[in-house]
Design a protein around this motif. Structure first.
Motif, PDB file in Angstrom:
ATOM      1  N   ILE A   1      -4.284   3.868  -0.972  1.00 19.64           N
ATOM      2  CA  ILE A   1      -3.379   2.900  -1.606  1.00 19.64           C
ATOM      3  C   ILE A   1      -3.867   1.475  -1.338  1.00 19.64           C
ATOM      4  O   ILE A   1      -3.618   0.570  -2.115  1.00 19.64           O
ATOM      5  CB  ILE A   1      -1.913   3.081  -1.151  1.00 19.64           C
ATOM      6  N   GLY A   2      -4.595   1.291  -0.258  1.00 21.84           N
ATOM      7  CA  GLY A   2      -5.143  -0.027   0.056  1.00 21.84           C
ATOM      8  C   GLY A   2      -6.136  -0.541  -0.965  1.00 21.84           C
ATOM      9  O   GLY A   2      -6.448  -1.730  -0.991  1.00 21.84           O
TER      10      GLY A   2
ATOM     11  N   ARG B   1      -5.503  -3.567  -4.831  1.00 15.27           N
ATOM     12  CA  ARG B   1      -5.445  -4.972  -4.403  1.00 15.27           C
ATOM     13  C   ARG B   1      -4.471  -5.826  -5.211  1.00 15.27           C
ATOM     14  O   ARG B   1      -4.011  -6.849  -4.746  1.00 15.27           O
ATOM     15  CB  ARG B   1      -6.829  -5.600  -4.473  1.00 15.27           C
ATOM     16  N   HIS B   2      -4.152  -5.418  -6.442  1.00 18.63           N
ATOM     17  CA  HIS B   2      -3.249  -6.193  -7.299  1.00 18.63           C
ATOM     18  C   HIS B   2      -1.814  -5.696  -7.247  1.00 18.63           C
ATOM     19  O   HIS B   2      -0.956  -6.203  -7.975  1.00 18.63           O
ATOM     20  CB  HIS B   2      -3.755  -6.178  -8.745  1.00 18.63           C
ATOM     21  N   LEU B   3      -1.549  -4.710  -6.391  1.00 16.57           N
ATOM     22  CA  LEU B   3      -0.203  -4.142  -6.302  1.00 16.57           C
ATOM     23  C   LEU B   3       0.788  -5.192  -5.809  1.00 16.57           C
ATOM     24  O   LEU B   3       0.566  -5.836  -4.790  1.00 16.57           O
ATOM     25  CB  LEU B   3      -0.205  -2.932  -5.352  1.00 16.57           C
ATOM     26  N   ARG B   4       1.861  -5.387  -6.569  1.00 15.84           N
ATOM     27  CA  ARG B   4       2.906  -6.335  -6.198  1.00 15.84           C
ATOM     28  C   ARG B   4       4.206  -5.632  -5.856  1.00 15.84           C
ATOM     29  O   ARG B   4       4.994  -6.127  -5.069  1.00 15.84           O
ATOM     30  CB  ARG B   4       3.141  -7.340  -7.328  1.00 15.84           C
TER      31      ARG B   4
ATOM     32  N   CYS C   1      -1.318   2.070   7.216  1.00 13.25           N
ATOM     33  CA  CYS C   1      -1.597   0.667   7.512  1.00 13.25           C
ATOM     34  C   CYS C   1      -2.423   0.016   6.410  1.00 13.25           C
ATOM     35  O   CYS C   1      -2.391  -1.205   6.241  1.00 13.25           O
ATOM     36  CB  CYS C   1      -2.275   0.524   8.864  1.00 13.25           C
ATOM     37  N   GLU C   2      -3.131   0.799   5.616  1.00  8.71           N
ATOM     38  CA  GLU C   2      -3.943   0.277   4.516  1.00  8.71           C
ATOM     39  C   GLU C   2      -3.099  -0.433   3.464  1.00  8.71           C
ATOM     40  O   GLU C   2      -3.619  -1.224   2.682  1.00  8.71           O
ATOM     41  CB  GLU C   2      -4.749   1.407   3.861  1.00  8.71           C
ATOM     42  N   LEU C   3      -1.801  -0.200   3.470  1.00  7.92           N
ATOM     43  CA  LEU C   3      -0.920  -0.909   2.550  1.00  7.92           C
ATOM     44  C   LEU C   3      -1.011  -2.412   2.796  1.00  7.92           C
ATOM     45  O   LEU C   3      -0.788  -3.211   1.900  1.00  7.92           O
ATOM     46  CB  LEU C   3       0.526  -0.417   2.697  1.00  7.92           C
ATOM     47  N   GLY C   4      -1.393  -2.794   4.013  1.00 11.35           N
ATOM     48  CA  GLY C   4      -1.568  -4.205   4.337  1.00 11.35           C
ATOM     49  C   GLY C   4      -2.696  -4.868   3.565  1.00 11.35           C
ATOM     50  O   GLY C   4      -2.751  -6.092   3.469  1.00 11.35           O
ATOM     51  N   SER C   5      -3.590  -4.096   2.978  1.00 14.19           N
ATOM     52  CA  SER C   5      -4.674  -4.646   2.154  1.00 14.19           C
ATOM     53  C   SER C   5      -4.169  -5.111   0.799  1.00 14.19           C
ATOM     54  O   SER C   5      -4.883  -5.803   0.083  1.00 14.19           O
ATOM     55  CB  SER C   5      -5.761  -3.599   1.944  1.00 14.19           C
TER      56      SER C   5
END
Length: 82
Positions: A39-40, A43-46, A60-64
């Motif tokens: 999911i990281g 990068r354009h996920l809002r 934690c990759e959601l932080g990307s």
């Protein structure tokens, strides 16, 4: 691009996360047990809507996803944020 995902059973496949320009992801009510670390790559996920799933943690990759401004996780079984 906005894509609602319905009728997924155990988990979201890694191929799905190749949609790197995705800005809104709704994976609600799919009985998901995990969100893959890929999911990281979104990068354009809002917006991430993950209501009514069996997620016990968030990778934690959601932080990307630095543009992420809305995360909804109502009725999840969340134990921790990695």
């Amino acid at each position: 691009m906005r894509i609602p995902i319905h009728c997924l059973y155990d988990r979201v496949t890694h191929r799905f996360f190749r949609l790197v320009s995705l800005s809104e992801l709704d994976i609600s009510a799919n009985d998901l047990e995990e969100i893959p670390p890929t999911i990281g790559l979104l990068r354009h996920l809002r917006t991430l809507i993950a209501d009514e799933n069996f997620l016990s943690d968030i990778p934690c990759e959601l932080g990307s996803c630095s543009g992420l401004t809305v995360v909804s996780g109502e009725f999840m079984m969340l134990r921790r944020l990695n």
